[in-house]
Scaffold this motif. Structure first.
Motif, PDB file in Angstrom:
ATOM      1  N   GLN A   5       0.845  -1.201   0.000  1.00 24.30           N
ATOM      2  CA  GLN A   5       0.000   0.000   0.000  1.00 24.30           C
ATOM      3  C   GLN A   5       0.873   1.240   0.000  1.00 24.30           C
ATOM      4  OE1 GLN A   5      -3.076   0.578  -0.942  1.00 24.30           O
ATOM      5  NE2 GLN A   5      -4.174  -0.188   0.824  1.00 24.30           N
ATOM      6  N   PRO A   6       0.618   2.212  -0.911  1.00 23.92           N
ATOM      7  CA  PRO A   6       1.426   3.430  -0.960  1.00 23.92           C
ATOM      8  C   PRO A   6       1.313   4.227   0.335  1.00 23.92           C
ATOM      9  CG  PRO A   6       0.078   3.195  -2.936  1.00 23.92           C
ATOM     10  CD  PRO A   6      -0.413   2.173  -1.960  1.00 23.92           C
ATOM     11  N   LEU A   7       2.400   4.956   0.647  1.00 18.30           N
ATOM     12  CA  LEU A   7       2.414   5.779   1.847  1.00 18.30           C
ATOM     13  C   LEU A   7       1.741   7.113   1.546  1.00 18.30           C
ATOM     14  CD1 LEU A   7       6.041   5.095   3.135  1.00 18.30           C
ATOM     15  CD2 LEU A   7       3.904   4.155   4.013  1.00 18.30           C
ATOM     16  N   LEU A   8       0.412   7.147   1.661  1.00 19.81           N
ATOM     17  CA  LEU A   8      -0.378   8.338   1.395  1.00 19.81           C
ATOM     18  C   LEU A   8      -1.343   8.546   2.547  1.00 19.81           C
ATOM     19  CD1 LEU A   8      -1.255   7.594  -2.339  1.00 19.81           C
ATOM     20  CD2 LEU A   8       0.469   9.194  -1.534  1.00 19.81           C
ATOM     21  N   ILE A   9      -1.806   9.793   2.732  1.00 20.93           N
ATOM     22  CA  ILE A   9      -2.723  10.053   3.840  1.00 20.93           C
ATOM     23  C   ILE A   9      -4.067   9.361   3.623  1.00 20.93           C
ATOM     24  CG2 ILE A   9      -1.627  12.262   4.300  1.00 20.93           C
ATOM     25  CD1 ILE A   9      -4.226  13.569   3.293  1.00 20.93           C
ATOM     26  N   THR A  11      -4.306   6.296   2.830  1.00 18.39           N
ATOM     27  CA  THR A  11      -4.143   4.890   3.204  1.00 18.39           C
ATOM     28  C   THR A  11      -3.516   4.706   4.582  1.00 18.39           C
ATOM     29  OG1 THR A  11      -2.001   4.808   2.069  1.00 18.39           O
ATOM     30  CG2 THR A  11      -3.942   4.145   0.802  1.00 18.39           C
ATOM     31  N   LEU A  12      -2.732   5.684   5.034  1.00 21.92           N
ATOM     32  CA  LEU A  12      -2.067   5.546   6.330  1.00 21.92           C
ATOM     33  C   LEU A  12      -3.073   5.646   7.473  1.00 21.92           C
ATOM     34  CD1 LEU A  12       1.132   7.741   5.874  1.00 21.92           C
ATOM     35  CD2 LEU A  12       1.058   5.264   6.202  1.00 21.92           C
ATOM     36  N   PRO A  13      -3.012   4.751   8.443  1.00 21.65           N
ATOM     37  CA  PRO A  13      -3.911   4.867   9.610  1.00 21.65           C
ATOM     38  C   PRO A  13      -3.466   6.011  10.502  1.00 21.65           C
ATOM     39  CG  PRO A  13      -2.385   3.041   9.895  1.00 21.65           C
ATOM     40  CD  PRO A  13      -2.172   3.545   8.502  1.00 21.65           C
ATOM     41  N   PRO A  14      -4.396   6.694  11.163  1.00 27.15           N
ATOM     42  CA  PRO A  14      -4.012   7.814  12.027  1.00 27.15           C
ATOM     43  C   PRO A  14      -3.317   7.321  13.293  1.00 27.15           C
ATOM     44  CG  PRO A  14      -6.364   7.381  12.218  1.00 27.15           C
ATOM     45  CD  PRO A  14      -5.857   6.484  11.138  1.00 27.15           C
ATOM     46  N   THR A  15      -2.372   8.116  13.777  1.00 29.66           N
ATOM     47  CA  THR A  15      -1.689   7.798  15.024  1.00 29.66           C
ATOM     48  C   THR A  15      -2.481   8.381  16.199  1.00 29.66           C
ATOM     49  OG1 THR A  15      -0.364   9.825  14.965  1.00 29.66           O
ATOM     50  CG2 THR A  15       0.525   7.882  13.819  1.00 29.66           C
ATOM     51  N   LEU A 220      -6.634  10.813   6.263  1.00 28.92           N
ATOM     52  CA  LEU A 220      -7.581  11.654   5.524  1.00 28.92           C
ATOM     53  C   LEU A 220      -8.967  11.590   6.146  1.00 28.92           C
ATOM     54  CD1 LEU A 220      -8.283  13.450   3.122  1.00 28.92           C
ATOM     55  CD2 LEU A 220      -8.609  11.374   1.757  1.00 28.92           C
ATOM     56  N   ASP A 221      -9.419  10.399   6.516  1.00 30.14           N
ATOM     57  CA  ASP A 221     -10.738  10.249   7.150  1.00 30.14           C
ATOM     58  C   ASP A 221     -10.808  11.052   8.449  1.00 30.14           C
ATOM     59  OD1 ASP A 221     -11.319   8.545   5.111  1.00 30.14           O
ATOM     60  OD2 ASP A 221     -11.134   6.720   6.294  1.00 30.14           O
ATOM     61  N   LEU A 222      -9.740  10.970   9.241  1.00 34.91           N
ATOM     62  CA  LEU A 222      -9.717  11.663  10.526  1.00 34.91           C
ATOM     63  C   LEU A 222      -9.892  13.168  10.345  1.00 34.91           C
ATOM     64  CD1 LEU A 222      -9.136  11.724  13.610  1.00 34.91           C
ATOM     65  CD2 LEU A 222      -6.704  11.938  13.015  1.00 34.91           C
ATOM     66  N   TRP A 223      -9.147  13.750   9.409  1.00 34.05           N
ATOM     67  CA  TRP A 223      -9.208  15.205   9.252  1.00 34.05           C
ATOM     68  C   TRP A 223     -10.433  15.645   8.488  1.00 34.05           C
ATOM     69  CZ3 TRP A 223      -6.685  18.196  12.350  1.00 34.05           C
ATOM     70  CH2 TRP A 223      -5.572  17.674  13.012  1.00 34.05           C
TER      71      TRP A 223
END
Length: 324
Positions: A5-9, A11-15, A220-223
């Motif tokens: 999976q590419p390192l993009l906002i 796809t990345l899970p929020p910390t 992305l979902d978080l923001w």
């Protein structure tokens, strides 16, 4: 997250840290909203507010759309394409809203606008992003969000053309039929008291917030949740606005600036963080490669030297054996 999976906002899970910052911003917006409502009072009229705020919103929404199109170009996700088009539609409608707003550039507004033109452009503008967010949340489901087979350029071109056409259609209708539209304002300052539109805006923003809260899987979902929460507060401030140029009215512009630029700032910050991480990884890899090369060169020199010693020993032995 899968290694492929590419390192993009997108796809990345929020910390946990990102979640805490997002919650802090949402609480600050809520506190600002409550303070504005409690301290509502008439304030001096400043016509320059609309052009300034609209410029900031136009830039934030349109640059966010461009960055989201970039994410789509990598992932080929229909959900991202719809969300990017929604941001672009929202940003484009800011322009006719500012141009037709009474007092922003001329007393009656430009482009042959009527008294209700800016209000109805505003109403549709505030429906666009929540609808796009609902479509994004629905399409982002793994069973529905299949990669598009069409070329990236064609897909982005079609989405852009659709957003531009819809924005032009809404603006044209609001200008052409302003006399037939239900009254949202009595004059350039007083609102009509019509609450159906802000209620519809609140409902759509709330539904979009719930849809996205159910899937919150990426940064992305978080923001986007923060943006939609700000959009909900914006609709509530619109509901509470009885007249322009009041504390609530000015506070609403601040909330809109935050909503328009939140995803932009996050994408830029996350892109810079990922770029720094990638650059550090590349530098570390180069150092490791150089270290391995130096080690191999040292080993090669040692082996060569050892071979030379062995060859010299063999020569001496052979010479001694032949000539005792």
């Amino acid at each position: 997250m899968p290694e492929s999976q590419p390192l993009l906002i997108a796809t990345l899970p929020p910390t946990r840290a990102q979640e805490r910052v997002a919650l802090a911003i949402a609480l600050a917006l809520l506190a600002f909203f409550l303070a504005a409502v409690l301290a509502d009072a008439p304030l001096p009229r400043v016509d320059a507010v609309i052009p300034v705020v609209s410029t900031l919103m136009f830039a934030g929404d349109c640059v966010s759309a461009v960055l989201l199109f970039g994410q789509f170009a990598v992932l080929r996700s229909r959900a991202l394409l719809v969300l990017a088009a929604g941001y672009l539609f929202t940003g484009l409608l800011v322009v006719p809203y500012a141009l037709t707003f009474p007092g922003a550039f001329t007393e009656a507004g430009l482009m042959g606008a009527g008294l209700q033109t800016a209000g109805w452009i505003f109403a549709v503008w505030h429906v666009g992003l929540p609808v796009a967010a609902i479509a994004y949340a629905w399409l982002a489901d793994a069973r529905r969000d299949r990669q598009m087979k069409a070329s990236v350029a064609a897909a982005i071109g079609a989405a852009t053309a659709t957003a531009v056409a819809l924005a032009a259609l809404v603006s044209g209708c609001a200008i052409a039929f302003h006399d037939s539209l239900p009254k949202l304002t009595v004059d350039a300052v007083q609102m009509s008291g019509e609450k159906t539109v802000p209620v519809a805006m609140m409902l759509l923003s709330g539904v979009a917030l719930l849809f996205l809260a159910r899937r919150r899987r990426s940064v992305l979902d978080l923001w986007l949740l923060v943006v939609l929460f700000a959009w909900l507060l914006d609709s509530m401030l619109t509901y509470a606005t009885g007249a322009r140029y009041t504390t609530v009215w000015y506070a609403n512009r601040v909330v809109r600036i935050v909503a328009a630029n939140t995803v932009l700032f996050v994408m830029l910050a996350e892109t810079m963080r990922l770029y720094a991480k990638l650059a550090s990884a590349v530098v570390a890899q180069r150092r490791e490669r150089q270290s391995r090369m130096m080690t191999m060169e040292a080993m090669s020199a040692a082996i060569e030297q050892r071979c030379s010693h062995i060859q010299a020993g063999i020569f001496i032995f052979d010479t001694g054996h032949i000539n005792p």
